[in-house]
Design a protein around this motif. Structure first.
Motif, mmCIF file in Angstrom:
data_model
loop_
_atom_site.group_PDB
_atom_site.id
_atom_site.type_symbol
_atom_site.label_atom_id
_atom_site.label_comp_id
_atom_site.label_asym_id
_atom_site.label_seq_id
_atom_site.Cartn_x
_atom_site.Cartn_y
_atom_site.Cartn_z
ATOM 1 N N SER A 249 114.755 1.020 -37.355
ATOM 2 C CA SER A 249 113.932 -0.203 -37.430
ATOM 3 C C SER A 249 114.787 -1.444 -37.185
ATOM 4 O O SER A 249 114.335 -2.405 -36.549
ATOM 5 N N GLN B 185 105.811 -0.768 -38.316
ATOM 6 C CA GLN B 185 105.467 0.378 -39.155
ATOM 7 C C GLN B 185 104.232 0.062 -40.018
ATOM 8 O O GLN B 185 103.326 0.865 -40.127
ATOM 9 N N ASP C 59 107.369 1.344 -33.898
ATOM 10 C CA ASP C 59 108.140 1.853 -35.038
ATOM 11 C C ASP C 59 107.307 2.870 -35.809
ATOM 12 O O ASP C 59 106.382 2.497 -36.532
ATOM 13 N N GLU C 60 107.629 4.121 -35.645
ATOM 14 C CA GLU C 60 106.938 5.233 -36.314
ATOM 15 C C GLU C 60 105.413 5.053 -36.305
ATOM 16 O O GLU C 60 104.784 4.985 -37.354
HETATM 17 MG MG MG Z 1 112.418 2.475 -40.112
#
Ligand code: MG
Ligand code: ADP
Length: 212
Positions: A48, A87, A163-164
C-alpha cells in the motif's frame, strides 16, 4: 511506461507518532504501458505504501517515479495521470451512486457534457446504470466495489492503481470483479498496478509479479 526507480521511503523519517522506529520501503520496477503488474508480498511488506507513493499521498525520500517519461514527483495527487481504488473505498453514504461518481470529477458536481458522458460510460462498464439513483447502502458489497471502480473509470486516466480490490468479496464476486477488471484493462488499454495476496489473480490478469 510506469517507472518506479530506486524509490526509498522511510516511515521513521516522517516522525509518525503512531509507528515509532517505522519501516523502510524500497521499490524498483517498471510496468509497460497497457500492461499489468501485481505487487505481492506478506502483510506489512509495503504494497500500500508503494501505491501511496505513486499516487502522491507520500513523497519518496530517494528515487524517481515517472509515467510516460514524465516525473510524477512535482505533481499534486489530483494532477497525476492515474486513479486509485483504495482498500477502503470510501463511498459517500448520503450521495447517490451517480453523485458519488460526479464528486470525483468536480467537487461541486458541476459537470461538463463530456463528464456526464464519462459517468454514463463508467456505470455502463460496471453494469450499474439502473442503480445510478440509489444510495450505496442499498447495494451489495460487490456492487459497492463496482461503484468505487466506476468512480475511477469516469476520470479516464491511463494508469489504474488497485489496492486489494477483492478483499471482503466472496469467491463468486471475486471472480466477477477480476474478470471485469481484466476486460476494462484490455478495452481501455490501461496500465494496471494491483496489490493482491493471490498468485491466481496475477495469472488471470496476465500480470507480471513484483515481490515486495
Ligand atoms: Mg496494504
Ligand atoms: P502492505 O500494504 O504490504 O500490507 P503497508 O504499505 O501498509 O504494507 O505497510 C508497510 C510497513 O509500513 C508496515 O511495516 C507498516 O507497519 C508500516 N506503516 C504503514 N503505515 C505507516 C505509518 N503511517 N507510519 C509508520 N509506519 C507505517
Amino acid at each position: 511506461m510506469l517507472e518506479v526507480e530506486n524509490v526509498h521511503f522511510d516511515y521513521a523519517g516522517e516522525r509518525s507518532g503512531d509507528y515509532p522506529g517505522g519501516a523502510t520501503i524500497r521499490a524498483d520496477f517498471t510496468v509497460a504501458t497497457g500492461h499489468s503488474a501485481a505487487l505481492m508480498g506478506p502483510s506489512g511488506s509495503g504494497k500500500s505504501t508503494i501505491l501511496n507513493l505513486i499516487a502522491g499521498f507520500l513523497q519518496p525520500h530517494r528515487g524517481d517515479l515517472r509515467f510516460a517519461r514524465q516525473s510524477l514527483l512535482g505533481l499534486a495527487p489530483a494532477k497525476r495521470p492515474l486513479t486509485y481504488l483504495l482498500q477502503a473505498h470510501n463511498l459517500f453514504p448520503h450521495l447517490t451512486v451517480r453523485q458519488n461518481l460526479a464528486i470525483g470529477l468536480h467537487p461541486g458536481m458541476r459537470l461538463s457534457p463530456q463528464q456526464n458522458v464519462a459517468i454514463d460510460q463508467a456505470l455502463e462498464s460496471v453494469s450499474l446504470c439502473e442503480f445510478a439513483h440509489r444510495k450505496p447502502d442499498s447495494l451489495s458489497g460487490g456492487q459497492q466495489q463496482r461503484v468505487a471502480l466506476a468512480r475511477c473509470l469516469a476520470r479516464n486516466r491511463p494508469l489504474l492503481l488497485l489496492d486489494e480490490p477483492f478483499s471482503g468479496l466472496d469467491e463468486t464476486l471475486r471472480a466477477e470483479m477480476l474478470s471485469l477488471i481484466l476486460r476494462l484493462q484490455e478495452k481501455r488499454a490501461l496500465t494496471l498496478l494491483i496489490t493482491t495476496h493471490q498468485q491466481r489473480d496475477a495469472d488471470v490478469l496476465g500480470a507480471e509479479v513484483v515481490m515486495v
